[in-house]
Scaffold this active site. Structure first.
Site, PDB file in Angstrom:
ATOM      1  N   ASP A  65      17.992  11.316  25.490  1.00  0.00           N
ATOM      2  CA  ASP A  65      16.665  11.913  24.689  1.00  0.00           C
ATOM      3  C   ASP A  65      16.702  11.029  23.045  1.00  0.00           C
ATOM      4  O   ASP A  65      15.660  10.718  21.978  1.00  0.00           O
ATOM      5  CB  ASP A  65      17.411  13.162  23.612  1.00  0.00           C
ATOM      6  CG  ASP A  65      18.357  13.397  23.203  1.00  0.00           C
ATOM      7  OD1 ASP A  65      19.423  12.500  23.511  1.00  0.00           O
ATOM      8  OD2 ASP A  65      19.193  14.260  22.762  1.00  0.00           O
ATOM      9  N   ASP A 101      27.661  14.545  20.525  1.00  0.00           N
ATOM     10  CA  ASP A 101      26.091  14.505  18.874  1.00  0.00           C
ATOM     11  C   ASP A 101      26.327  14.778  18.268  1.00  0.00           C
ATOM     12  O   ASP A 101      27.900  16.456  18.268  1.00  0.00           O
ATOM     13  CB  ASP A 101      25.667  15.018  19.744  1.00  0.00           C
ATOM     14  CG  ASP A 101      24.546  14.454  19.037  1.00  0.00           C
ATOM     15  OD1 ASP A 101      23.707  13.677  18.673  1.00  0.00           O
ATOM     16  OD2 ASP A 101      23.454  15.086  18.260  1.00  0.00           O
ATOM     17  N   ARG A 103      18.901  15.254   8.938  1.00  0.00           N
ATOM     18  CA  ARG A 103      20.017  14.623   7.899  1.00  0.00           C
ATOM     19  C   ARG A 103      18.560  13.719   7.396  1.00  0.00           C
ATOM     20  O   ARG A 103      17.370  13.420   7.668  1.00  0.00           O
ATOM     21  CB  ARG A 103      20.564  12.917   9.267  1.00  0.00           C
ATOM     22  CG  ARG A 103      21.476  14.183   9.246  1.00  0.00           C
ATOM     23  CD  ARG A 103      22.947  12.998   9.240  1.00  0.00           C
ATOM     24  NE  ARG A 103      23.772  14.094  10.209  1.00  0.00           N
ATOM     25  CZ  ARG A 103      24.517  13.718  11.166  1.00  0.00           C
ATOM     26  NH1 ARG A 103      23.450  12.669  12.308  1.00  0.00           N
ATOM     27  NH2 ARG A 103      25.681  14.484  11.528  1.00  0.00           N
ATOM     28  N   SER A 120      26.669  11.043  11.706  1.00  0.00           N
ATOM     29  CA  SER A 120      26.625  11.068  13.240  1.00  0.00           C
ATOM     30  C   SER A 120      28.192  11.316  13.754  1.00  0.00           C
ATOM     31  O   SER A 120      29.471  10.586  13.221  1.00  0.00           O
ATOM     32  CB  SER A 120      25.851   9.841  13.988  1.00  0.00           C
ATOM     33  OG  SER A 120      25.834   9.708  15.739  1.00  0.00           O
TER      34      SER A 120
END
Length: 785
Positions: free
Chosen positions: A129, A194, A476, A671
């Protein structure tokens, strides 16, 4: 009682599958086995073990348990002997499964290959992704990504096949939406590479973002360590209505707790207001809990989750969850470390930003605030979707707003993009007409991928350095995150507010009170959007994008070319030499916020995530040097010349000189990317000293053999200057809870000593001594063999 058809299906499954592999009590022995997912029919949910562990711990602690505690302690490796103290002890846990997105999976799989193990020990998946750049639209961008990233996709697919990891092909969707649709369930413990893995908490699971080295531990069958989290309770009362959405809950909480207020804690939502939120809405709230530093977030099992499980083909899981429901909700009388109360009936739509996700404003105030602060009020682009807000309900509410504008002859004044969360969402909103409405209002439907949310955006409408405003439904909004332009003022809000503001084209528009002018010149007001949380028909699965791992992948070849610029096999880091770290140079003393985006930028750098040496050329290029107020400009202490941070680090490494980084508060927030730890280690760094760390980054640094240390007195940050030399002494007596001494040597010959704290436990100290957690794993394997 579960419906007859579900009970019958489970009974047939049980009869076909043979004897259950877990020991259960006589009262439970008649319960049928239920698979964790459609894709792993022989891996079963083990609520009996969860129940057994919870009962052991509850008896030991002799108190009611929060939901977070039930699921976390329910996954303890040794519930009878594990020392448990919130915020203090380290827990050894056995997660149920692992999920990895393609950018972080490269390094995770390279580390797993280095371990020498033949196959993963728990169900694991890879999701493509992150490497799809938004440019022209979904189909074109996907074709381009498959071509550009063919080498990486082939590596991940073949590595998955060889080591037993499921592979979701590019175009399948965003990892967190795929997990919610297929893998998360009440009571699961899932770790993902993630930071927005907590999205799965919307289905009542403990889903935690980690670095790749943590994932390797779990895939290797090693107990995973986590500092026992505190639990912050958020009591929800009232009911969501009107323009207020689930996104506004977390935007409000972020404004209360700030970007570091949740560090070391699980955010546990409870109270009567929970039932007014859809399952995907709960996932939105949990997803963005990463922005307040929380370990994860979770909601208690309820009817909204049951409904979602049924609609996604998992009624059997819902039926099983009903039987064990007492373990999937908090105990009455349980105690939280902190409690926040929010009345949903009084909550107003919010918009947070710019440049930080905790700068909260009611939508009604943002226009005036922007004008006062000098922020651009004209909106250049509105962007909806991302892993935070790309559900069927999100798309439906946005389409409901767009439909009203179209009825009055209006389209978006701002550019407008839509990112479906998964192939299933894309196919279903196409079938049900939502995508058509969003296109007609001026929207461009992008690929089922992360896209602009992570900087994968080939933006053409502005020049770099041009001051502008965008509004997104993302999570974010750090400086330059979306488009690499430090002058882009990014605001995060709900998809329906993004849609309304994009139609108006300005931050000064409040859809609750303000009017628009239709094509006929008549004024009208947008009505609050209303949409189904789930489709009336079944979800359209769209194209089949999943690759099952073969039963035996031992013959599968995984190719990594020695001349590749995208992939590089890992070499072990050097072991600690048994000596103190003396006369280290300071690579950079960072001023202010330093996220993992500052330490290891994404965007165009994502293509090097599988090649450690190449991606190390972005080390700390976004961090601000306190010496000159500039990014990517530091003094080389050996030549006295200023140059890029990575070049300076490489020069020190070439000269055999160790170096340190000095950081400010909440260093490494954002992250989960472990590259922000791998890069400094690769280029010769040994110590990172800060006022405080974000949880994931601190762990990642430890995993790679670095020393993350904090000032015992935060004011000592001011005692260190970029031209000083540092020595860390006392490493021979390195022990849990024992501070280390730092000697600061100034250029004029004077010295001063400060004390540094750390959070290392005994096994983490062994990582440092071995050179990395992976080195230590290999040492233990050699001893056991």
């Amino acid at each position: 009682m579960a419906p007859y058809c579900v009970l019958a299906a489970r009974l047939r499954h049980a009869l076909n599958s043979g004897i259950r592999r877990y020991h259960v009590s006589p009262a439970l022995c008649q319960r049928a086995k239920v698979a964790m997912s459609h894709f792993e029919p022989n891996e079963y949910i083990n609520y009996e073990k969860l129940e057994k562990n919870i009962n052991i711990v509850r008896k030991r602690l002799d108190r009611p348990l929060t939901l977070s505690e039930k699921i976390v302690y329910g996954h303890l490796d040794d519930p009878a002997k594990q020392e448990i103290e919130r915020g203090k002890t380290y827990l050894r846990l056995r997660p149920d499964r692992v999920a990895m997105q393609d950018a972080t999976a490269q390094m995770a799989m390279l580390q797993f290959i280095s371990s020498g193990l033949p196959k993963v020990a728990v169900p694991s998946t890879i999701h493509c992704d992150h490497l799809i750049e938004a440019q022209s639209g979904g189909e074109k961008d996907l074709r381009r990504a498959k071509d550009i990233n063919q080498e990486v996709y082939n590596f991940l697919a073949t590595a998955g096949a060889k080591y037993g990891v499921g592979f979701w092909k590019p175009g399948s969707g965003i990892i967190h939406q795929i997990i919610l649709e297929n893998y998360s369930y009440p009571g699961v413990m899932l770790i993902g590479t993630d930071s927005h893995t907590p999205n799965g908490g919307g289905l009542g699971g403990i889903c935690i973002g980690v670095g790749g080295a943590d994932a390797v531990d779990v895939m290797a069958g090693i107990p995973w360590e986590l500092k026992c989290p505190k639990v912050i309770g958020v009591k929800l009362t009232g009911k969501l209505s009107g323009w207020t959405s689930p996104k506004d809950v977390i935007l409000k909480v972020a404004g209360i707790l700030t970007v570091k207020g949740g560090t070391g804690a699980i955010i546990e939502y409870h109270g009567p207001g929970v039932d007014s939120i859809s399952c995907t809405g709960m996932a939105t709230i949990c997803n963005m809990g990463a922005e307040i530093g929380a370990t994860t977030s979770i909601f208690p099992y309820n009817a909204r989750m049951k409904k979602y499980l049924g609609k996604t083909g998992r009624a059997d899981i819902a039926a099983l969850a009903e039987e064990f429901k007492q373990h999937l909700v908090p105990d009455s009388g349980c105690q939280y470390d902190q409690v926040i109360e929010i009345n949903l009936s009084e909550l107003k739509p919010h918009i947070n930003g710019p440049f930080t996700p905790d700068l909260a404003h009611p939508v009604s105030d943002i226009g005036a605030v922007a004008e006062k602060e000098g922020w651009p009020v004209d909106i250049r682009v509105g962007l909806i979707g991302s892993c935070t807000n790309s559900s069927y309900e999100d798309m439906g509410r946005s389409a409901a707003v767009a439909k009203q504008a179209l009825a009055h002859g209006l389209k978006c004044k701002s550019k407008f993009t839509i990112t479906p969360g998964s192939e299933q969402i894309r196919a279903t909103i196409e079938r049900d007409g939502y995508a058509k409405i969003l296109r007609e209002v001026g929207g461009l439907v992008l690929a089922n991928a992360c896209g602009p949310c992570i900087g994968q955006w080939d933006r053409k409408d502005i020049k770099k350095g041009e001051k502008n405003t965008i509004v997104t439904s993302y999570n974010r909004n750090f400086t330059g995150r979306n488009d690499a332009n430090p002058e882009t003022h990014a605001f995060v809000t709900s998809p329906e507010i993004v849609t309304a503001l994009s139609i108006a084209g300005t931050l000064k528009f409040n859809p609750e009170t303000d009017y628009l002018t239709g094509a006929d010149g008549k004024k009208f007001k947008l009505e609050a959007p209303d949409a189904d949380e789930l489709p009336k028909l079944e979800f359209d699965p769209g194209q089949d994008t999943y690759q099952y791992p073969p039963k035996d992948g031992s013959g599968q070849h995984v190719d990594v070319s020695p001349t590749s610029q995208r992939l590089q096999l890992l070499e072990p880091f050097d072991k600690w030499d048994g000596k103190d770290l003396e006369d280290m140079l300071i690579l950079i003393k960072v001023k202010g916020k330093c996220t993992t985006d500052h330490i290891s930028a994404a965007g165009p750098w994502l293509k090097f995530r599988g090649h450690l040496d190449n991606i190390s050329n972005n080390l700390l290029i976004g961090a601000i040097n306190i010496e000159n107020g500039k990014a990517n400009s530091v003094r080389n202490a050996l030549t006295q010349e200023f140059g890029p941070v990575p070049d300076t680090a490489r020069y020190y490494k070439k000269m055999g000189v160790k170096w340190a980084v000095i950081g400010d508060e909440n260093y490494g927030e954002g992250s989960s990317r472990e590259h922000a730890a791998l890069e400094p280690r690769h280029l010769g760094g040994r110590v990172i000293i800060t006022k405080s760390f974000a949880r994931i980054h601190e762990t990642n640094l430890k995993k790679q053999g670095l020393l993350p240390l904090t000032f015992a007195d935060p004011a000592d940050y001011n005692k260190i200057h970029p031209v000083d030399k540092l020595s860390i002494v006392g490493l021979k007596d390195f022990a849990p809870g024992k501070p280390l001494k730092c000697i600061i040597k100034h250029p004029n010959g004077s010295q001063e000593t400060i004390m540094l704290n750390h959070t290392f436990n005994e096994s983490q100290i062994e990582w440092f001594q071995a050179g990395s957690a992976l080195n230590r794993m290999k040492e233990l394997q050699q001893k056991s063999s």
